[in-house]
Design an enzyme around this catalytic site. Sequence first.
Site, PDB file in Angstrom:
ATOM      1  N   LYS A 181       1.051   4.072  -3.080  1.00 18.64           N
ATOM      2  CA  LYS A 181       0.657   5.474  -2.913  1.00 18.64           C
ATOM      3  C   LYS A 181       1.833   6.411  -3.160  1.00 18.64           C
ATOM      4  O   LYS A 181       1.650   7.510  -3.714  1.00 18.64           O
ATOM      5  CB  LYS A 181       0.051   5.684  -1.518  1.00 18.64           C
ATOM      6  CG  LYS A 181      -1.261   4.916  -1.290  1.00 18.64           C
ATOM      7  CD  LYS A 181      -2.353   5.327  -2.269  1.00 18.64           C
ATOM      8  CE  LYS A 181      -3.711   4.736  -1.904  1.00 18.64           C
ATOM      9  NZ  LYS A 181      -4.790   5.182  -2.806  1.00 18.64           N
ATOM     10  N   TYR A 238       0.843  -1.205   0.000  1.00 12.07           N
ATOM     11  CA  TYR A 238       0.000   0.000   0.000  1.00 12.07           C
ATOM     12  C   TYR A 238       0.877   1.255   0.000  1.00 12.07           C
ATOM     13  O   TYR A 238       0.659   2.181  -0.787  1.00 12.07           O
ATOM     14  CB  TYR A 238      -0.907  -0.025   1.240  1.00 12.07           C
ATOM     15  CG  TYR A 238      -1.919   1.090   1.302  1.00 12.07           C
ATOM     16  CD1 TYR A 238      -3.096   1.038   0.550  1.00 12.07           C
ATOM     17  CD2 TYR A 238      -1.713   2.203   2.123  1.00 12.07           C
ATOM     18  CE1 TYR A 238      -4.034   2.054   0.616  1.00 12.07           C
ATOM     19  CE2 TYR A 238      -2.645   3.234   2.191  1.00 12.07           C
ATOM     20  CZ  TYR A 238      -3.812   3.149   1.438  1.00 12.07           C
ATOM     21  OH  TYR A 238      -4.735   4.161   1.497  1.00 12.07           O
TER      22      TYR A 238
HETATM   23  N1  LIG Z   1     -10.130   5.539   4.721  1.00 13.23           N
HETATM   24  C1  LIG Z   1      -8.938   5.997   4.952  1.00 13.23           C
HETATM   25  O1  LIG Z   1      -8.524   6.156   6.111  1.00 13.23           O
HETATM   26  C2  LIG Z   1      -8.025   6.356   3.806  1.00 13.23           C
HETATM   27  C3  LIG Z   1      -6.812   6.981   4.100  1.00 13.23           C
HETATM   28  C4  LIG Z   1      -5.949   7.324   3.062  1.00 13.23           C
HETATM   29  C5  LIG Z   1      -6.319   7.075   1.742  1.00 13.23           C
HETATM   30  N2  LIG Z   1      -7.511   6.463   1.478  1.00 13.23           N
HETATM   31  C6  LIG Z   1      -7.824   6.208   0.075  1.00 13.23           C
HETATM   32  O2  LIG Z   1      -9.140   6.632  -0.237  1.00 13.23           O
HETATM   33  C7  LIG Z   1      -9.597   5.874  -1.356  1.00 13.23           C
HETATM   34  C8  LIG Z   1     -11.008   5.370  -1.078  1.00 13.23           C
HETATM   35  O3  LIG Z   1     -10.960   4.463   0.020  1.00 13.23           O
HETATM   36  P1  LIG Z   1     -12.109   4.414   1.146  1.00 13.23           P
HETATM   37  O4  LIG Z   1     -11.460   4.690   2.423  1.00 13.23           O
HETATM   38  O5  LIG Z   1     -13.282   5.218   0.715  1.00 13.23           O
HETATM   39  O6  LIG Z   1     -12.433   2.848   1.144  1.00 13.23           O
HETATM   40  P2  LIG Z   1     -13.689   2.037   0.609  1.00 13.23           P
HETATM   41  O7  LIG Z   1     -13.283   0.620   0.742  1.00 13.23           O
HETATM   42  O8  LIG Z   1     -14.932   2.513   1.248  1.00 13.23           O
HETATM   43  O9  LIG Z   1     -13.788   2.464  -0.937  1.00 13.23           O
HETATM   44  C9  LIG Z   1     -12.983   1.924  -1.937  1.00 13.23           C
HETATM   45  C10 LIG Z   1     -13.847   1.665  -3.157  1.00 13.23           C
HETATM   46  O10 LIG Z   1     -13.003   1.237  -4.233  1.00 13.23           O
HETATM   47  C11 LIG Z   1     -13.667   0.174  -4.897  1.00 13.23           C
HETATM   48  N3  LIG Z   1     -12.708  -0.655  -5.608  1.00 13.23           N
HETATM   49  C12 LIG Z   1     -11.826  -1.556  -5.098  1.00 13.23           C
HETATM   50  N4  LIG Z   1     -11.154  -2.165  -6.081  1.00 13.23           N
HETATM   51  C13 LIG Z   1     -11.597  -1.629  -7.245  1.00 13.23           C
HETATM   52  C14 LIG Z   1     -11.283  -1.849  -8.618  1.00 13.23           C
HETATM   53  N5  LIG Z   1     -10.382  -2.779  -8.988  1.00 13.23           N
HETATM   54  N6  LIG Z   1     -11.931  -1.117  -9.555  1.00 13.23           N
HETATM   55  C15 LIG Z   1     -12.869  -0.209  -9.198  1.00 13.23           C
HETATM   56  N7  LIG Z   1     -13.223   0.028  -7.924  1.00 13.23           N
HETATM   57  C16 LIG Z   1     -12.586  -0.675  -6.961  1.00 13.23           C
HETATM   58  C17 LIG Z   1     -14.399  -0.581  -3.790  1.00 13.23           C
HETATM   59  O11 LIG Z   1     -15.434  -1.404  -4.285  1.00 13.23           O
HETATM   60  C18 LIG Z   1     -14.888   0.559  -2.918  1.00 13.23           C
HETATM   61  O12 LIG Z   1     -16.177   1.012  -3.288  1.00 13.23           O
HETATM   62  C19 LIG Z   1      -8.578   4.757  -1.580  1.00 13.23           C
HETATM   63  O13 LIG Z   1      -7.720   5.094  -2.657  1.00 13.23           O
HETATM   64  C20 LIG Z   1      -7.803   4.737  -0.278  1.00 13.23           C
HETATM   65  O14 LIG Z   1      -6.497   4.228  -0.417  1.00 13.23           O
HETATM   66  C21 LIG Z   1      -8.369   6.098   2.477  1.00 13.23           C
END
Ligand SMILES: NC(=O)c1ccc[n+]([C@@H]2O[C@H](COP(=O)([O-])OP(=O)(O)OC[C@H]3O[C@@H](n4cnc5c(N)ncnc54)[C@H](O)[C@@H]3O)[C@@H](O)[C@H]2O)c1
Length: 252
Positions: free
Chosen positions: A161, A157
């Site tokens: 990123k 991860y």
């Molecule tokens: N939640 C946190 O604390 C956090 C922190 C830093 C970064 N992020 C980033 O935010 C973004 C969204 O994550 P989130 O926290 O909303 O999680 P989440 O799991 O709620 O959302 C992720 C979404 O991506 C979709 N997904 C996964 N694989 C996929 C693919 N191959 N093609 C299309 N869609 C796909 C999933 O179905 C899901 O709806 C991610 O890039 C994550 O790395 C989240």
Amino acid sequence: MGLLDGRTAIITGAASGNGAAIARLLAAEGASVALLDIDGGGAANQAAAISDDTGAPVFGARCDVTHAADVEAAVFQTLETFGRIDVLVNNAGILLDTPLPGLDMTAWERTLAVNLTGPLRFIDTVAPAMIAQGEGGAIINITSIGGSLGFASYAAYCASKAGLMGVTRAAALALAPHRIRVNAVAPGIIHTEMTRGLYADPAALAEITAKIPLGYVGEAVEVAKTVLYLACDLSSYVTGTELTVDAGYVAQ
Ligand SMILES: NC(=O)c1ccc[n+]([C@@H]2O[C@H](COP(=O)([O-])OP(=O)(O)OC[C@H]3O[C@@H](n4cnc5c(N)ncnc54)[C@H](O)[C@@H]3O)[C@@H](O)[C@H]2O)c1
């Protein structure tokens, strides 16, 4: 008057969490929005709810960002439906354990495919349409504080990123002659499906909350507000950079 009146946006990973909140806010600010997700039913449900609440033109569709044919079909559908693409938000992402030693190569390759190659492919597929429109555009990649901090169990991860920030800088330079701005948003700890495990463990939640300077785990709309800034003309002179949305976590 919305900040994105007349604009069209694609959001990947829009069925839940940050992506759903981004889609909702951009639609509320006047954008037509394509919600894409590997979970096509979830994307369609979010699109229906956003349409009901905002009245914005939106649709939800299945798109796996690791499949070139899915990406091409989704971009084609967006152009067929809305006629143009002004904003791309590469938000789809996964968080898989990749502890060391004992590397799981399947998890490593899947993480890079979704979090790094997927966004690069989307940029490459969308850019020709933005260039042909001749009015610039905005691309926002969702990175993470894990791109600049090390998390012991998540080498894949963190690498994905950090790599996505490299893609952000290179694409910003490559597309600048076409006035297409490319930036990243790096969330800290946000309350979504990805961090569900934290909420299931009150001790772990209390421990992580104590490390957040503003004193709480963020909400997805707080990420969305920064994406909106980068998507609209308020950030007209901003490209090739990363805005960290982490309540001060990496400032320590
Ligand atoms: N939640 C946190 O604390 C956090 C922190 C830093 C970064 N992020 C980033 O935010 C973004 C969204 O994550 P989130 O926290 O909303 O999680 P989440 O799991 O709620 O959302 C992720 C979404 O991506 C979709 N997904 C996964 N694989 C996929 C693919 N191959 N093609 C299309 N869609 C796909 C999933 O179905 C899901 O709806 C991610 O890039 C994550 O790395 C989240």
